[in-house]
Design a protein around this motif. Structure first.
Motif, PDB file in Angstrom:
ATOM      1  N   ASP A  85       0.823  -1.204   0.000  1.00  0.00           N
ATOM      2  CA  ASP A  85       0.000   0.000   0.000  1.00  0.00           C
ATOM      3  C   ASP A  85       0.863   1.262   0.000  1.00  0.00           C
ATOM      4  O   ASP A  85       1.129   1.830   1.067  1.00  0.00           O
ATOM      5  CB  ASP A  85      -0.931  -0.026   1.214  1.00  0.00           C
ATOM      6  CG  ASP A  85      -1.985   1.051   1.191  1.00  0.00           C
ATOM      7  OD1 ASP A  85      -1.928   1.958   0.333  1.00  0.00           O
ATOM      8  OD2 ASP A  85      -2.892   0.988   2.043  1.00  0.00           O
ATOM      9  N   PRO A  86       1.285   1.724  -1.180  1.00  0.00           N
ATOM     10  CA  PRO A  86       2.081   2.950  -1.245  1.00  0.00           C
ATOM     11  C   PRO A  86       1.364   4.161  -0.652  1.00  0.00           C
ATOM     12  O   PRO A  86       2.004   5.041  -0.078  1.00  0.00           O
ATOM     13  CB  PRO A  86       2.335   3.144  -2.742  1.00  0.00           C
ATOM     14  CG  PRO A  86       2.185   1.791  -3.331  1.00  0.00           C
ATOM     15  CD  PRO A  86       1.137   1.106  -2.501  1.00  0.00           C
ATOM     16  N   ASP A  87       0.040   4.200  -0.764  1.00  0.00           N
ATOM     17  CA  ASP A  87      -0.726   5.321  -0.216  1.00  0.00           C
ATOM     18  C   ASP A  87      -0.558   5.414   1.298  1.00  0.00           C
ATOM     19  O   ASP A  87      -0.304   6.496   1.839  1.00  0.00           O
ATOM     20  CB  ASP A  87      -2.207   5.181  -0.580  1.00  0.00           C
ATOM     21  CG  ASP A  87      -2.442   5.207  -2.081  1.00  0.00           C
ATOM     22  OD1 ASP A  87      -2.970   6.210  -2.570  1.00  0.00           O
ATOM     23  OD2 ASP A  87      -2.084   4.228  -2.765  1.00  0.00           O
ATOM     24  N   ALA A  88      -0.685   4.284   1.981  1.00  0.00           N
ATOM     25  CA  ALA A  88      -0.538   4.265   3.435  1.00  0.00           C
ATOM     26  C   ALA A  88       0.901   4.584   3.837  1.00  0.00           C
ATOM     27  O   ALA A  88       1.130   5.315   4.802  1.00  0.00           O
ATOM     28  CB  ALA A  88      -0.961   2.912   3.997  1.00  0.00           C
ATOM     29  N   VAL A 100       7.318  14.567   0.700  1.00  0.00           N
ATOM     30  CA  VAL A 100       6.787  13.693  -0.343  1.00  0.00           C
ATOM     31  C   VAL A 100       7.114  14.355  -1.681  1.00  0.00           C
ATOM     32  O   VAL A 100       6.752  15.510  -1.907  1.00  0.00           O
ATOM     33  CB  VAL A 100       5.263  13.491  -0.188  1.00  0.00           C
ATOM     34  CG1 VAL A 100       4.687  12.725  -1.367  1.00  0.00           C
ATOM     35  CG2 VAL A 100       4.966  12.788   1.130  1.00  0.00           C
ATOM     36  N   THR A 101       7.816  13.631  -2.548  1.00  0.00           N
ATOM     37  CA  THR A 101       8.199  14.201  -3.841  1.00  0.00           C
ATOM     38  C   THR A 101       7.307  13.720  -4.977  1.00  0.00           C
ATOM     39  O   THR A 101       7.294  14.335  -6.042  1.00  0.00           O
ATOM     40  CB  THR A 101       9.668  13.894  -4.176  1.00  0.00           C
ATOM     41  OG1 THR A 101       9.857  12.477  -4.152  1.00  0.00           O
ATOM     42  CG2 THR A 101      10.600  14.570  -3.182  1.00  0.00           C
ATOM     43  N   MET A 102       6.577  12.623  -4.763  1.00  0.00           N
ATOM     44  CA  MET A 102       5.591  12.160  -5.741  1.00  0.00           C
ATOM     45  C   MET A 102       4.453  11.497  -4.985  1.00  0.00           C
ATOM     46  O   MET A 102       4.660  10.526  -4.253  1.00  0.00           O
ATOM     47  CB  MET A 102       6.182  11.167  -6.745  1.00  0.00           C
ATOM     48  CG  MET A 102       5.137  10.676  -7.768  1.00  0.00           C
ATOM     49  SD  MET A 102       5.721   9.321  -8.808  1.00  0.00           S
ATOM     50  CE  MET A 102       6.908  10.198  -9.815  1.00  0.00           C
ATOM     51  N   GLU A 103       3.279  12.047  -5.168  1.00  0.00           N
ATOM     52  CA  GLU A 103       2.084  11.451  -4.565  1.00  0.00           C
ATOM     53  C   GLU A 103       1.845  10.073  -5.199  1.00  0.00           C
ATOM     54  O   GLU A 103       2.263   9.827  -6.332  1.00  0.00           O
ATOM     55  CB  GLU A 103       0.887  12.353  -4.796  1.00  0.00           C
ATOM     56  CG  GLU A 103       0.976  13.700  -4.089  1.00  0.00           C
ATOM     57  CD  GLU A 103       0.954  13.598  -2.571  1.00  0.00           C
ATOM     58  OE1 GLU A 103       0.419  12.605  -2.024  1.00  0.00           O
ATOM     59  OE2 GLU A 103       1.475  14.530  -1.922  1.00  0.00           O
ATOM     60  N   PRO A 104       1.152   9.186  -4.480  1.00  0.00           N
ATOM     61  CA  PRO A 104       0.857   7.871  -5.048  1.00  0.00           C
ATOM     62  C   PRO A 104       0.124   7.990  -6.382  1.00  0.00           C
ATOM     63  O   PRO A 104      -0.779   8.815  -6.523  1.00  0.00           O
ATOM     64  CB  PRO A 104      -0.045   7.226  -3.986  1.00  0.00           C
ATOM     65  CG  PRO A 104       0.310   7.923  -2.720  1.00  0.00           C
ATOM     66  CD  PRO A 104       0.627   9.335  -3.121  1.00  0.00           C
ATOM     67  N   LYS A 105       0.583   7.175  -7.336  1.00  0.00           N
ATOM     68  CA  LYS A 105      -0.085   7.172  -8.637  1.00  0.00           C
ATOM     69  C   LYS A 105       0.123   5.832  -9.312  1.00  0.00           C
ATOM     70  O   LYS A 105       1.104   5.132  -9.057  1.00  0.00           O
ATOM     71  CB  LYS A 105       0.405   8.309  -9.521  1.00  0.00           C
ATOM     72  CG  LYS A 105       1.825   8.162 -10.049  1.00  0.00           C
ATOM     73  CD  LYS A 105       2.143   9.338 -10.976  1.00  0.00           C
ATOM     74  CE  LYS A 105       3.460   9.139 -11.687  1.00  0.00           C
ATOM     75  NZ  LYS A 105       3.731  10.195 -12.649  1.00  0.00           N
TER      76      LYS A 105
END
Length: 138
Positions: A85-88, A100-105
């Protein structure tokens, strides 16, 4: 018959260096306490401190406190950790104050066959770029 070159068996470890004990302790907090990597072994004291952490896939993350000063970006661009879970993961590091340099996508690496994944990036405690990588079903 030609001699065959020895074949590697995989990555054993990736090493990171911090400039002193305070930065080293930030790395331990980030990788061990925040991301949950168990400490396999430690050695040394003070600015000679070192530790190995289990990344969960057979490879080890080796941390040192003895960098001469803050290191700039070199040939190694980032460390990618497999996760569910990259979002978590990114929310957890954000709550702790990490950039955070890149939000989950969701992405699809245009390989053959295509490689779908969900990714996110942050900057770790000593300036290293950290990726959270989750392989997606096609």
């Amino acid at each position: 018959m030609m001699n065959q070159l020895p074949r590697t068996k995989g990555i054993h470890h990736v090493a990171l260096k911090a400039a002193g004990l305070e930065s080293f302790q930030k790395m331990i907090r980030f990788y061990h306490e925040l991301l949950g990597m168990p400490i396999v072994r430690t050695w040394g004291e003070g600015d000679s401190s070192a530790a190995m952490l289990d990344t969960g896939d057979g490879a080890v993350l080796e941390l040192f406190a003895n960098a001469p000063d803050v290191l700039g970006a070199g040939a190694l661009r980032h460390i990618a950790f497999a996760c569910d879970d990259p979002d978590a993961a990114i929310e957890r590091v954000r709550r702790e104050g990490y950039t955070v340099t890149m939000e989950p996508k969701d992405i699809v690496i245009p390989s053959c066959p295509p490689y779908p994944a969900r990714i996110a990036f942050c900057i770790g405690p000593v300036g290293e770029e950290v990726e959270f990588f989750c392989v997606k079903e096609q």
